[in-house]
Design a protein around this motif. Structure first.
Motif, PDB file in Angstrom:
ATOM      1  N   TRP A  74      -8.236   1.643  -1.398  1.00  0.00           N
ATOM      2  CA  TRP A  74      -7.199   0.615  -1.439  1.00  0.00           C
ATOM      3  C   TRP A  74      -5.903   1.278  -1.856  1.00  0.00           C
ATOM      4  CZ3 TRP A  74     -12.139   0.139  -3.085  1.00  0.00           C
ATOM      5  CH2 TRP A  74     -12.916  -0.879  -2.507  1.00  0.00           C
TER       6      TRP A  74
ATOM      7  N   GLY B 213      -6.709  -2.892   1.437  1.00  0.00           N
ATOM      8  CA  GLY B 213      -7.677  -1.889   1.848  1.00  0.00           C
ATOM      9  C   GLY B 213      -7.049  -0.877   2.783  1.00  0.00           C
TER      10      GLY B 213
ATOM     11  N   THR C   4      -8.543  -6.756  -0.913  1.00  0.00           N
ATOM     12  CA  THR C   4      -7.526  -6.215  -1.810  1.00  0.00           C
ATOM     13  C   THR C   4      -8.147  -5.975  -3.185  1.00  0.00           C
ATOM     14  OG1 THR C   4      -6.752  -8.392  -2.519  1.00  0.00           O
ATOM     15  CG2 THR C   4      -5.613  -7.397  -0.650  1.00  0.00           C
TER      16      THR C   4
ATOM     17  N   SER D 138       0.839  -1.192   0.000  1.00  0.00           N
ATOM     18  CA  SER D 138       0.000   0.000   0.000  1.00  0.00           C
ATOM     19  C   SER D 138       0.873   1.240   0.000  1.00  0.00           C
ATOM     20  CB  SER D 138      -0.894  -0.026   1.238  1.00  0.00           C
ATOM     21  OG  SER D 138      -1.665   1.132   1.310  1.00  0.00           O
TER      22      SER D 138
END
Length: 167
Positions: free
Chosen positions: A81, A68, A62, A30
């Protein structure tokens, strides 16, 4: 000039290739911070808010290999996300471009999507023919991965009935 049908066919043919390229790229961590600032849409009608709450519970953990991210402020109308790489807003008003027969669209897992290229190089995908309009904005870096619509479409098909939203 391509007809709307040929543009749609071209986009549909491109989806498997885009999904395959996403699979080859692997999962990305992320990017950015631990949360994403997402402005919820103005309060939709109660029935639409109910569809959005049901959708929120079914959203994948995901999307396009991105985990997320908590959306701030927290709302059943929003999700994110990969920081703000992919942002979903449910219960938006019908986009004016939805009435334009020249707009591009695709169908994924039984859900129709209006496609709009944004000035920053990203894309906005908006559902059509559902009782709640749902918008997904994708940043420029992830805009080549239309395969992300597969999981999102499955959740939408399960929770937001077909029809024409009245707002």
């Amino acid at each position: 000039m391509k007809s709307r049908h040929s543009r749609r066919s071209s986009l549909l043919c491109a989806l498997p290739a885009l999904a395959a390229s996403a699979a080859l790229a692997g999962c990305s961590p992320s990017p950015g911070g631990a949360e994403a600032r997402v402005d919820p849409p103005p309060a939709p009608p109660a029935d639409v808010a109910g569809f959005c709450a049901a959708l929120h519970k079914e959203l994948p953990d995901t999307v396009a290999g991105l985990a997320g991210t908590p959306a701030v402020p927290a709302s059943d109308l929003t999700a994110a996300w990969g920081g703000s790489a992919i942002v979903l807003r449910c219960g938006i008003a019908k986009p004016a471009k939805m009435a334009d027969p020249e707009q591009d669209g695709v169908e994924v897992n039984g859900v129709g999507w209006l496609l709009e290229k944004l000035d920053d190089g990203g894309f906005r995908f908006t559902t059509g023919l559902r009782l709640a309009y749902t918008e997904v904005r994708v940043d420029k870096e992830h805009a080549t991965d239309a395969g992300m619509l597969v999981g999102l479409s499955a959740a939408i098909a399960k929770t937001v009935p077909e029809g024409i939203a009245s707002y």
